[in-house]
Write an enzyme that holds these catalytic residues in place. Structure first.
Site, PDB file in Angstrom:
ATOM      1  N   CYS A   1       6.280   5.600   1.952  1.00 20.14           N
ATOM      2  CA  CYS A   1       5.164   5.219   2.816  1.00 20.14           C
ATOM      3  C   CYS A   1       4.942   6.325   3.834  1.00 20.14           C
ATOM      4  CB  CYS A   1       5.458   3.907   3.539  1.00 20.14           C
ATOM      5  SG  CYS A   1       5.397   2.466   2.465  1.00 20.14           S
TER       6      CYS A   1
ATOM      7  N   CYS B   1       9.229   0.262   1.917  1.00 19.92           N
ATOM      8  CA  CYS B   1       8.988   1.339   0.948  1.00 19.92           C
ATOM      9  C   CYS B   1       9.584   2.669   1.388  1.00 19.92           C
ATOM     10  CB  CYS B   1       7.500   1.474   0.648  1.00 19.92           C
ATOM     11  SG  CYS B   1       6.430   1.576   2.081  1.00 19.92           S
TER      12      CYS B   1
ATOM     13  N   CYS C   1       2.686  -1.084   1.359  1.00 22.02           N
ATOM     14  CA  CYS C   1       3.810  -1.087   0.415  1.00 22.02           C
ATOM     15  C   CYS C   1       3.436  -0.107  -0.695  1.00 22.02           C
ATOM     16  CB  CYS C   1       4.159  -2.480  -0.093  1.00 22.02           C
ATOM     17  SG  CYS C   1       2.902  -3.310  -1.061  1.00 22.02           S
TER      18      CYS C   1
END
Length: 138
Positions: free
Chosen positions: A96, A92, A19
């Site tokens: 990410c 995310c 995350c």
């Protein structure tokens, strides 16, 4: 009697939970992977922009289940390496980056950091169920 068991690392699965801040969702997911996977899973968590701290709420709500999350550290994706059997992002999106993996999933979980206690517990319990299902499927 001979020991016919496999070497412990022969079937060990590597799982990474990602995350943005690595302070809530991914930390709890890593904890559940340790709880449910035991020695069969090598679990990691990391963040694209780690906060450097574990959210005290995450520590408190994992403590309710008997897991000491205060021993974890918030870390960057730069601190993990290798290929993974599964990389799970927590919603995310583009924040990410790509990590080598055999399987990728985005769980799209809301960040619980500003939720009330009941909302936080719901996210925690959702993560627990998802981790258990993931480990069963690996």
């Amino acid at each position: 009697m001979s020991d016919l068991g496999e070497a412990p690392h022969a079937t060990m699965k590597r799982v990474l939970f990602v995350c943005v801040e690595n302070s809530n969702r991914s930390q709890m997911a890593e904890a559940f992977a340790h709880i449910y996977g035991g020695n069969a899973v090598e679990a990691f968590s990391a963040g694209s922009r780690p906060s450097g701290v574990i959210n005290p709420k995450a520590v408190r709500f994992m403590d309710e289940l008997g897991y000491d999350l205060s021993r974890h550290a918030s870390k960057s994706l730069d601190e993990v390496s290798g290929e993974f059997d599964a990389v799970i992002t927590m919603g995310c999106g583009d924040q990410c980056p790509w990590v080598p993996t055999k399987r990728r999933e985005d769980w799209g979980l809301p960040d619980p950091k500003h939720m009330d206690d009941e909302g936080y517990r719901q996210v925690r319990d959702d993560i627990a169920q998802r981790v258990r299902a993931l480990l069963t499927s690996l």
